[in-house]
Scaffold this motif. Sequence first.
Motif, PDB file in Angstrom:
ATOM      1  N   SER A   1      -1.193  -9.929  14.776  1.00 30.15           N
ATOM      2  CA  SER A   1      -1.941  -8.829  14.189  1.00 30.15           C
ATOM      3  C   SER A   1      -1.067  -8.009  13.233  1.00 30.15           C
ATOM      4  N   GLY A   2      -1.603  -7.708  12.082  1.00 34.15           N
ATOM      5  CA  GLY A   2      -0.893  -6.860  11.125  1.00 34.15           C
ATOM      6  C   GLY A   2       0.037  -7.606  10.187  1.00 34.15           C
TER       7      GLY A   2
ATOM      8  N   GLU B   1     -11.334 -14.548  10.791  1.00 36.06           N
ATOM      9  CA  GLU B   1     -11.576 -14.479  12.239  1.00 36.06           C
ATOM     10  C   GLU B   1     -13.058 -14.747  12.526  1.00 36.06           C
TER      11      GLU B   1
ATOM     12  N   HIS C   1      -6.578 -16.300  14.985  1.00 36.90           N
ATOM     13  CA  HIS C   1      -5.564 -16.128  16.017  1.00 36.90           C
ATOM     14  C   HIS C   1      -5.481 -17.351  16.912  1.00 36.90           C
TER      15      HIS C   1
ATOM     16  N   VAL D   1       3.564   0.337   2.583  1.00 37.26           N
ATOM     17  CA  VAL D   1       3.360  -0.702   3.592  1.00 37.26           C
ATOM     18  C   VAL D   1       3.373  -2.033   2.860  1.00 37.26           C
TER      19      VAL D   1
ATOM     20  N   PRO E   1       5.771  -3.075   8.876  1.00 35.66           N
ATOM     21  CA  PRO E   1       5.832  -3.511   7.471  1.00 35.66           C
ATOM     22  C   PRO E   1       6.211  -2.361   6.530  1.00 35.66           C
TER      23      PRO E   1
ATOM     24  N   PHE F   1       0.848  -1.194   0.000  1.00 35.70           N
ATOM     25  CA  PHE F   1       0.000   0.000   0.000  1.00 35.70           C
ATOM     26  C   PHE F   1       0.886   1.248   0.000  1.00 35.70           C
TER      27      PHE F   1
ATOM     28  N   LYS G   1      -2.861 -11.125   7.021  1.00 33.60           N
ATOM     29  CA  LYS G   1      -3.841 -12.195   6.786  1.00 33.60           C
ATOM     30  C   LYS G   1      -5.070 -11.663   6.049  1.00 33.60           C
ATOM     31  N   THR G   2      -5.653 -10.597   6.596  1.00 32.07           N
ATOM     32  CA  THR G   2      -6.866 -10.049   5.973  1.00 32.07           C
ATOM     33  C   THR G   2      -6.569  -9.536   4.571  1.00 32.07           C
ATOM     34  N   THR G   3      -5.426  -8.897   4.401  1.00 39.62           N
ATOM     35  CA  THR G   3      -5.075  -8.383   3.076  1.00 39.62           C
ATOM     36  C   THR G   3      -4.981  -9.530   2.067  1.00 39.62           C
TER      37      THR G   3
HETATM   38  N1  LIG Z   1      -5.731  -0.047   2.853  1.00 40.35           N
HETATM   39  C1  LIG Z   1      -4.586  -0.042   3.528  1.00 40.35           C
HETATM   40  N2  LIG Z   1      -3.722   0.991   3.408  1.00 40.35           N
HETATM   41  C2  LIG Z   1      -2.549   0.991   4.073  1.00 40.35           C
HETATM   42  N3  LIG Z   1      -2.140   0.004   4.888  1.00 40.35           N
HETATM   43  C3  LIG Z   1      -2.948  -1.043   5.060  1.00 40.35           C
HETATM   44  C4  LIG Z   1      -4.219  -1.126   4.388  1.00 40.35           C
HETATM   45  N4  LIG Z   1      -4.818  -2.308   4.756  1.00 40.35           N
HETATM   46  C5  LIG Z   1      -3.959  -2.905   5.608  1.00 40.35           C
HETATM   47  N5  LIG Z   1      -2.848  -2.151   5.786  1.00 40.35           N
HETATM   48  C6  LIG Z   1      -1.693  -2.505   6.631  1.00 40.35           C
HETATM   49  O1  LIG Z   1      -1.205  -3.748   6.161  1.00 40.35           O
HETATM   50  C7  LIG Z   1      -0.736  -4.546   7.247  1.00 40.35           C
HETATM   51  C8  LIG Z   1      -1.461  -5.874   7.225  1.00 40.35           C
HETATM   52  O2  LIG Z   1      -2.822  -5.669   7.589  1.00 40.35           O
HETATM   53  P1  LIG Z   1      -3.884  -6.843   7.678  1.00 40.35           P
HETATM   54  O3  LIG Z   1      -5.182  -6.233   8.056  1.00 40.35           O
HETATM   55  O4  LIG Z   1      -3.832  -7.632   6.434  1.00 40.35           O
HETATM   56  O5  LIG Z   1      -3.313  -7.711   8.882  1.00 40.35           O
HETATM   57  P2  LIG Z   1      -3.977  -8.914   9.694  1.00 40.35           P
HETATM   58  O6  LIG Z   1      -2.957 -10.003   9.721  1.00 40.35           O
HETATM   59  O7  LIG Z   1      -5.307  -9.247   9.142  1.00 40.35           O
HETATM   60  O8  LIG Z   1      -4.118  -8.307  11.164  1.00 40.35           O
HETATM   61  P3  LIG Z   1      -5.236  -8.582  12.301  1.00 40.35           P
HETATM   62  O9  LIG Z   1      -4.847  -9.886  12.951  1.00 40.35           O
HETATM   63  O10 LIG Z   1      -5.078  -7.435  13.231  1.00 40.35           O
HETATM   64  O11 LIG Z   1      -6.579  -8.627  11.630  1.00 40.35           O
HETATM   65  C9  LIG Z   1      -0.948  -3.712   8.499  1.00 40.35           C
HETATM   66  O12 LIG Z   1       0.244  -3.045   8.798  1.00 40.35           O
HETATM   67  C10 LIG Z   1      -2.019  -2.736   8.076  1.00 40.35           C
HETATM   68  O13 LIG Z   1      -1.918  -1.544   8.818  1.00 40.35           O
END
Ligand SMILES: Nc1ncnc2c1ncn2[C@@H]1O[C@H](COP(=O)(O)OP(=O)(O)OP(=O)(O)O)[C@@H](O)[C@H]1O
Length: 336
Positions: free
Chosen positions: A62-63, A193, A226, A40, A294, A25, A66-68
């Motif tokens: 967290s972060g 989740e 998690h 990022v 990141p 990102f 995974k969601t991305t």
């Molecule tokens: N649209 C966006 N713009 C900028 N950074 C983003 C965006 N979406 C996610 N990030 C960043 O990308 C990284 C990964 O985020 P993501 O939500 O995929 O993590 P996650 O493993 O799902 O975390 P969690 O367990 O908290 O849900 C994080 O640092 C987040 O801040």
Amino acid sequence: MNGEAIPAPLLPTPLLEVRQLAMHFPISEGIVLNRKIGEVKAVDGVDFTINRGETLGLVGESGCGKTTTGRCILRLERPTAGQILFDGRDVNRMERQELTALRRRVQVIFQDPYSSLNPRMKVGDIIGEPIKVHGVERDPRRRRDRVRELLSVCGLDPKFTDRYPHEMSGGQRQRVGIARALALDPEFIVCDEAVSALDVSIQAQVINLLEDLRERFGLTYLFIAHDLSVVRHLCQRVAVMYLGRIVEMADSDELFDNPLHPYTQALLSAVPVPDPRIEAARAFRPPRGEVPSPINPPSGCVFHPRCPMAVDGCKQARPVLRELRPRHWVACSEVN
Ligand SMILES: Nc1ncnc2c1ncn2[C@@H]1O[C@H](COP(=O)(O)OP(=O)(O)OP(=O)(O)O)[C@@H](O)[C@H]1O
Ligand SMILES: [Mg+2]
């Protein structure tokens, strides 16, 4: 390997292939010029496949991305690099018709049904909406029947059609979220989740439901979580993510009984607690120290600043996933 060919029908067929996926990102500054000042690296070179009928767990702090990763699969993000093949087709190259089909074939269940269900809509309309939008069932009466059937498949009384989400418990709402995800008869579901917000006893019920549905409808899941105890129960294989990368991937029992990557070992190191409630509450025991950002991830192996096994070389070379045991992949140059 004895070299004998496996008959084609017995070969597991990949439904989803993620190849070298990267999602960076941009971070920009200034409203007028909107200058890009960094990025990022949310996902940074991820590979995995999920076979039809399989559940792959995706775990990590967290972060870690995974969601991305899930959002890229759902085509809610356009990845910076890499490919996502669904049933052999690149999702980012799909044109309208194929994309519409993908929107039916791939669904998502979120953590918090409270925020993902429209509070002003009745349950029947929430579940019926995708059926209506996709033109699956135009006749209102038949659509209502389908909604009632979906409710009962998900263990809810069909009379819930007239309720609003706030009139239901957390577990019931999550069942509504699942019924809605099932409404279009999908093949693949990203569970992000999906049970994390629920009480332990309710979690177990929803997990059992997901497992029943997988068998009954031949579903395939990417299960983001998690809670490692939940993952072990539900997933055939597990991938562990750290700072945008997969560091280890193996069959579930193998990963839990024989973790090879120092990060996975740290995650699993806390002695299991016999009381399932305490065990579940413990969920995730990350290793000491902060996860680096990141935005400027460490060089070489991203885990090296926290790693008890790190040597000088770990700062330079990025380790690739290697199959160190059958079906057990590890990205660490120090493990053999
Ligand atoms: N649209 C966006 N713009 C900028 N950074 C983003 C965006 N979406 C996610 N990030 C960043 O990308 C990284 C990964 O985020 P993501 O939500 O995929 O993590 P996650 O493993 O799902 O975390 P969690 O367990 O908290 O849900 C994080 O640092 C987040 O801040
Ligand atoms: Mg997330």
